[in-house]
Design a protein around this motif. Structure first.
Motif, PDB file in Angstrom:
ATOM      1  N   TRP A   1       3.829  -8.076 -10.210  1.00 52.72           N
ATOM      2  CA  TRP A   1       3.154  -6.855  -9.783  1.00 52.72           C
ATOM      3  C   TRP A   1       3.221  -6.657  -8.275  1.00 52.72           C
ATOM      4  CZ3 TRP A   1       1.937  -2.857 -12.623  1.00 52.72           C
ATOM      5  CH2 TRP A   1       1.828  -3.039 -14.005  1.00 52.72           C
ATOM      6  N   ARG A   2       3.199  -7.757  -7.522  1.00 53.82           N
ATOM      7  CA  ARG A   2       3.321  -7.611  -6.071  1.00 53.82           C
ATOM      8  C   ARG A   2       4.692  -7.041  -5.704  1.00 53.82           C
ATOM      9  NH1 ARG A   2       1.359  -8.997  -1.172  1.00 53.82           N
ATOM     10  NH2 ARG A   2      -0.470 -10.153  -1.854  1.00 53.82           N
ATOM     11  N   GLU A   3       5.739  -7.562  -6.334  1.00 53.38           N
ATOM     12  CA  GLU A   3       7.086  -7.094  -6.016  1.00 53.38           C
ATOM     13  C   GLU A   3       7.332  -5.691  -6.573  1.00 53.38           C
ATOM     14  OE1 GLU A   3      10.000 -10.031  -7.077  1.00 53.38           O
ATOM     15  OE2 GLU A   3       8.895 -11.647  -6.081  1.00 53.38           O
TER      16      GLU A   3
ATOM     17  N   SER B   1       5.014  -3.293  -7.027  1.00 48.79           N
ATOM     18  CA  SER B   1       4.294  -2.328  -6.186  1.00 48.79           C
ATOM     19  C   SER B   1       4.912  -2.214  -4.798  1.00 48.79           C
ATOM     20  CB  SER B   1       2.816  -2.716  -6.081  1.00 48.79           C
ATOM     21  OG  SER B   1       2.659  -4.010  -5.535  1.00 48.79           O
ATOM     22  N   ALA B   2       5.586  -3.274  -4.337  1.00 47.51           N
ATOM     23  CA  ALA B   2       6.241  -3.220  -3.025  1.00 47.51           C
ATOM     24  C   ALA B   2       7.368  -2.193  -2.997  1.00 47.51           C
ATOM     25  CB  ALA B   2       6.775  -4.601  -2.644  1.00 47.51           C
TER      26      ALA B   2
ATOM     27  N   ARG C   1       6.720   0.948  -1.122  1.00 49.05           N
ATOM     28  CA  ARG C   1       6.755   0.881   0.340  1.00 49.05           C
ATOM     29  C   ARG C   1       5.423   1.249   0.989  1.00 49.05           C
ATOM     30  NH1 ARG C   1      12.216   4.497   0.689  1.00 49.05           N
ATOM     31  NH2 ARG C   1      13.325   3.463  -1.010  1.00 49.05           N
ATOM     32  N   ASN C   2       4.357   0.825   0.371  1.00 54.20           N
ATOM     33  CA  ASN C   2       3.025   1.021   0.944  1.00 54.20           C
ATOM     34  C   ASN C   2       2.307  -0.326   0.885  1.00 54.20           C
ATOM     35  OD1 ASN C   2       0.288   1.547   1.443  1.00 54.20           O
ATOM     36  ND2 ASN C   2       0.440   3.623   0.644  1.00 54.20           N
ATOM     37  N   PRO C   3       2.326  -1.084   1.982  1.00 55.34           N
ATOM     38  CA  PRO C   3       1.747  -2.432   1.955  1.00 55.34           C
ATOM     39  C   PRO C   3       0.255  -2.449   1.652  1.00 55.34           C
ATOM     40  CG  PRO C   3       2.258  -1.757   4.210  1.00 55.34           C
ATOM     41  CD  PRO C   3       2.892  -0.751   3.302  1.00 55.34           C
TER      42      PRO C   3
ATOM     43  N   THR D   1       0.006  -2.333  -2.073  1.00 52.81           N
ATOM     44  CA  THR D   1       0.439  -3.615  -2.620  1.00 52.81           C
ATOM     45  C   THR D   1      -0.648  -4.672  -2.489  1.00 52.81           C
ATOM     46  OG1 THR D   1       2.759  -3.139  -2.136  1.00 52.81           O
ATOM     47  CG2 THR D   1       2.169  -5.449  -2.437  1.00 52.81           C
ATOM     48  N   ASP D   2      -1.253  -4.779  -1.303  1.00 53.25           N
ATOM     49  CA  ASP D   2      -2.287  -5.786  -1.068  1.00 53.25           C
ATOM     50  C   ASP D   2      -3.527  -5.509  -1.910  1.00 53.25           C
ATOM     51  OD1 ASP D   2      -0.684  -7.128   0.692  1.00 53.25           O
ATOM     52  OD2 ASP D   2      -1.618  -6.299   2.496  1.00 53.25           O
TER      53      ASP D   2
ATOM     54  N   HIS E   1      -2.867  -6.309  -5.533  1.00 55.18           N
ATOM     55  CA  HIS E   1      -2.770  -7.758  -5.715  1.00 55.18           C
ATOM     56  C   HIS E   1      -4.161  -8.381  -5.784  1.00 55.18           C
ATOM     57  CE1 HIS E   1      -1.216 -11.834  -5.431  1.00 55.18           C
ATOM     58  NE2 HIS E   1      -2.060 -12.059  -4.443  1.00 55.18           N
TER      59      HIS E   1
END
Length: 232
Positions: A151-153, A155-156, A159-161, A164-165, A168
């Protein structure tokens, strides 16, 4: 002197993160169970480090909702209710729906013919394959590790950190709650979601309706399972 002081700060910061990661893994694995209490001193002695990075790590995990701080008794693992779980799933669904809307509105952001996108999607799919193998085997600890990376990769790719964070952290909380309830089952095979690669394929081929339906079913089944376990 300034260089030495800087290195010390970096070392302490690194140690703080390592301890936080290790304790988070302990909670996710169920080795630190809901309601379990401990002190800064106990954790410092366990890891053979000073109290300062331990205290900082515990404060970090408290801010993430995994621990509760008690001024007089130390810290305890937060115990999540079924209502908490429903709220997490709802929040998670709203975030992911926002991602779907972005896909609907901005076709250029997720172009299958872009080599960089194709390579990234292939990597996400590999994580999904590992997660599915772990789910089929009922290996919860391995599944959680690959699921979080998946899911981290995934959502990455948007291109919105910040997104993503946030997602996570929410998925970590959801897994902690899930682990607390799944511990009553001796065999997890057949109870763990394994639709990772199907979801990636649907998104890659711009079949957002199928992806939405898959996640809606996944969320509904997850809530039903936790409700059933809590009632039992």
């Amino acid at each position: 002197m300034s260089g030495s002081s800087g290195n010390g700060a970096v070392t302490r910061s690194t140690l703080r993160q390592q301890i936080a990661d290790a304790l988070r893994d302990e909670v996710l694995a169920g080795r630190l169970q809901a309601g379990q209490e401990f002190t800064v001193k106990e954790i410092a002695e366990q890891y053979g480090v000073s109290a300062t990075p331990v205290r900082e790590a515990l404060v970090d995990l408290s801010a993430q909702g995994l621990l509760e701080a008690d001024q007089h008794r130390g810290f305890r693992v937060h115990e999540y209710s079924v209502d908490d779980y429903r709220g997490m799933i709802e929040a998670r669904a709203l975030i992911i729906e926002g991602m779907f809307l972005r896909l609907d509105e901005d076709a250029e952001r997720f172009r299958p013919d872009d080599p960089r996108i194709a390579a990234a999607v292939a990597g996400v799919r590999r994580r999904g394959e590992e997660a599915q193998r772990a789910a089929a085997a009922g290996d919860l600890t391995v599944l959680i590790g690959y699921d979080l990376r998946f899911w981290r990769e995934l959502s990455a790719l948007f291109r919105n950190p910040y997104l993503t964070d946030f997602l996570h952290r929410l998925r970590v909380q959801t897994w902690v709650c899930t682990v607390q309830h799944l511990r009553v089952l001796t065999d997890l095979r057949g109870h763990l979601w394994s639709g990772h690669t199907d979801l990636v394929d649907a998104l890659y081929h711009r079949d957002n309706d199928t992806a939405r339906a898959m996640l809606a079913a996944y969320n509904a089944d997850s809530v039903a399972l936790i409700e059933r376990l809590a009632a039992g």
